[in-house]
Design a protein around this motif. Structure first.
Motif, short mmCIF file in Angstrom:
data_model
loop_
_atom_site.label_atom_id
_atom_site.label_comp_id
_atom_site.label_asym_id
_atom_site.label_seq_id
_atom_site.Cartn_x
_atom_site.Cartn_y
_atom_site.Cartn_z
N VAL A 129 35.06 -12.52 12.05
CA VAL A 129 34.29 -12.53 13.29
C VAL A 129 34.18 -13.94 13.87
CG1 VAL A 129 32.05 -11.96 14.33
CG2 VAL A 129 32.96 -10.56 12.47
N GLY A 130 33.99 -14.92 13.00
CA GLY A 130 33.81 -16.30 13.46
C GLY A 130 33.62 -17.22 12.28
N ASP A 131 32.93 -18.31 12.50
CA ASP A 131 32.65 -19.27 11.43
C ASP A 131 31.60 -18.69 10.49
OD1 ASP A 131 30.94 -21.56 10.24
OD2 ASP A 131 32.78 -22.56 10.88
N GLU A 132 31.96 -18.51 9.22
CA GLU A 132 31.07 -17.83 8.29
C GLU A 132 29.76 -18.57 8.07
OE1 GLU A 132 32.70 -18.95 3.96
OE2 GLU A 132 34.25 -18.20 5.29
N ASP A 133 29.80 -19.91 8.06
CA ASP A 133 28.58 -20.68 7.86
C ASP A 133 27.63 -20.53 9.05
OD1 ASP A 133 29.28 -21.62 5.37
OD2 ASP A 133 30.21 -23.45 6.13
N GLU A 134 28.17 -20.60 10.24
CA GLU A 134 27.32 -20.44 11.42
C GLU A 134 26.71 -19.04 11.47
OE1 GLU A 134 28.86 -21.57 15.15
OE2 GLU A 134 29.37 -23.62 14.53
N LEU A 135 27.51 -18.05 11.12
CA LEU A 135 27.01 -16.68 11.15
C LEU A 135 25.91 -16.48 10.11
CD1 LEU A 135 30.38 -14.78 11.64
CD2 LEU A 135 28.44 -14.76 13.21
N ALA A 136 26.05 -17.12 8.96
CA ALA A 136 25.04 -16.95 7.91
C ALA A 136 23.78 -17.75 8.18
CB ALA A 136 25.63 -17.36 6.56
N TYR A 137 23.93 -18.97 8.68
CA TYR A 137 22.80 -19.91 8.69
C TYR A 137 22.22 -20.22 10.05
CZ TYR A 137 24.46 -20.78 3.94
OH TYR A 137 24.85 -20.64 2.65
N LEU A 138 22.89 -19.84 11.13
CA LEU A 138 22.39 -20.23 12.45
C LEU A 138 22.01 -19.05 13.34
CD1 LEU A 138 24.77 -23.23 13.28
CD2 LEU A 138 22.48 -23.26 12.26
N ARG A 139 22.23 -17.83 12.89
CA ARG A 139 21.79 -16.69 13.69
C ARG A 139 20.30 -16.44 13.52
NH1 ARG A 139 24.96 -11.54 12.11
NH2 ARG A 139 25.33 -12.74 10.20
N ARG A 170 11.04 -13.79 6.17
CA ARG A 170 10.73 -14.81 5.16
C ARG A 170 11.97 -15.15 4.33
NH1 ARG A 170 6.09 -11.44 4.77
NH2 ARG A 170 6.87 -10.47 2.86
N MET A 171 12.75 -14.13 3.99
CA MET A 171 13.97 -14.37 3.23
C MET A 171 14.96 -15.21 4.02
SD MET A 171 17.11 -11.97 2.13
CE MET A 171 18.00 -12.83 3.44
N LEU A 172 15.10 -14.89 5.31
CA LEU A 172 16.04 -15.60 6.16
C LEU A 172 15.64 -17.07 6.31
CD1 LEU A 172 18.60 -14.92 7.76
CD2 LEU A 172 17.15 -14.62 9.78
N ALA A 173 14.35 -17.33 6.47
CA ALA A 173 13.88 -18.71 6.60
C ALA A 173 14.24 -19.51 5.35
CB ALA A 173 12.37 -18.72 6.82
N GLU A 174 14.10 -18.91 4.20
CA GLU A 174 14.45 -19.59 2.95
C GLU A 174 15.95 -19.81 2.85
OE1 GLU A 174 14.62 -17.55 -1.11
OE2 GLU A 174 12.72 -18.63 -1.21
N MET A 175 16.72 -18.79 3.20
CA MET A 175 18.17 -18.87 3.09
C MET A 175 18.76 -19.92 4.03
SD MET A 175 20.97 -15.77 3.43
CE MET A 175 21.14 -15.81 5.22
N GLN A 176 18.18 -20.06 5.21
CA GLN A 176 18.75 -20.95 6.23
C GLN A 176 18.13 -22.34 6.25
OE1 GLN A 176 18.16 -18.75 9.90
NE2 GLN A 176 20.05 -17.58 9.62
N LEU A 217 17.98 -25.12 4.32
CA LEU A 217 18.75 -26.33 4.02
C LEU A 217 19.76 -26.63 5.10
CD1 LEU A 217 19.27 -28.59 1.97
CD2 LEU A 217 20.95 -27.10 0.86
N HIS A 218 20.48 -25.61 5.53
CA HIS A 218 21.51 -25.81 6.55
C HIS A 218 20.90 -26.28 7.87
CE1 HIS A 218 25.60 -25.01 8.18
NE2 HIS A 218 24.93 -24.80 9.32
N ARG A 219 19.79 -25.69 8.24
CA ARG A 219 19.15 -26.07 9.51
C ARG A 219 18.49 -27.44 9.42
NH1 ARG A 219 17.98 -22.01 13.41
NH2 ARG A 219 18.81 -19.95 12.87
#
Length: 251
Positions: free
Chosen positions: A70-80, A234-240, A242-244
């Motif tokens: 679909v696109g850049d895997e890191d952006e899709l995981a950490y920036l959506r 809450r899970m998403l905030a934790e997962m993202q 470090l990257h953000r």
């Protein structure tokens, strides 16, 4: 630095429907991988910690392939944002106790194994991934099945906890059988196979199968439409986090 997903000079890698399907399946795998990863350092025994970590890594590998189409895997995981994720509500449910984790895995792996088996026999872009992943998921399903039997037909305490988990997570199963654009699946076969597998397993484990159809007039869950349950935020905030916090960093 990662490239933007929205560069106007880049043509889409796949058709819109195929991209939507890859996003849905990739998000399922990504989110459940993270949930299972939360058991690191907390599993009941060391062997089980290794097993859950291996399942999480299998799912992460699936997610990388699917999101990469679909696109850049890191952006899709950490920036959506939360509403942009298309995963089933089932996979985002908190681990709870070990019983909840096992029942969640039983429900999802039984579905995922049947889904990939159908895709592996098809001629879509998903066939190569599905042919490989179906073998991994067969292990995931067997792992969940063995623990379901062991705990369901174990002590009074383990049986009670398993039944509580079976009942609590059942309402999230209907969403698995809603059509996903871009996936050419026999939904009736998928639901019938899943129902037979899960029902047989629960009964063998001396657990009561909850009442109510998975599809029809009553449907629970709208994760595929971007509507998620409170724990997911809450899970998403934790997962993202470090990257953000360190955009563009690499190591």
């Amino acid at each position: 630095m990662t490239q933007s997903l929205n560069r106007p000079d880049e043509a889409p890698r796949t058709s819109p429907d195929t991209a939507a399907a890859a996003l849905a399946l990739g998000d399922d795998a990504l989110v459940l991988s993270h949930r299972l990863g939360e058991w690191a350092g907390h599993a009941p025994v060391l062997e089980e910690e290794v097993a859950l970590a291996n399942i999480a890594l299998d799912l992460l590998g699936q997610a990388r392939v699917l999101l990469g189409t679909v696109g850049d895997e890191d952006e899709l995981a950490y920036l959506r944002e939360e509403r942009a994720f298309r995963n089933l509500q089932l996979v985002e449910q908190p681990n709870g106790d070990f019983a909840h984790t096992i029942v969640r895995q039983l429900y999802f792996s039984a579905y995922q194994h049947l889904l990939y088996a159908q895709l592996a026999d098809g001629e879509t872009e998903f066939a190569p991934l599905a042919a490989k992943a179906v073998k991994e998921v067969a292990y995931h399903q067997d792992h969940a099945l063995q623990w379901t039997l062991r705990l369901g037909d174990g002590t009074e305490e383990s049986h009670t906890r398993m039944q509580r988990a079976v009942d609590a997570l059942w309402r999230f199963t209907g969403e698995m059988f809603q059509p996903v654009p871009g996936l050419d699946l026999d939904q009736e076969e998928l639901q019938a196979g899943w129902t037979a597998t899960v029902t047989t397993t629960l009964r063998q484990a001396t657990l009561t199968v909850p009442d109510g159809p998975q599809t029809g007039a009553w449907r629970a869950g709208a994760g595929r439409q971007g509507l998620h349950t409170e724990p997911f935020g809450r899970m998403l905030a934790e997962m993202q986090h470090l990257h953000r916090s360190h955009p563009g960093a690499s190591w």
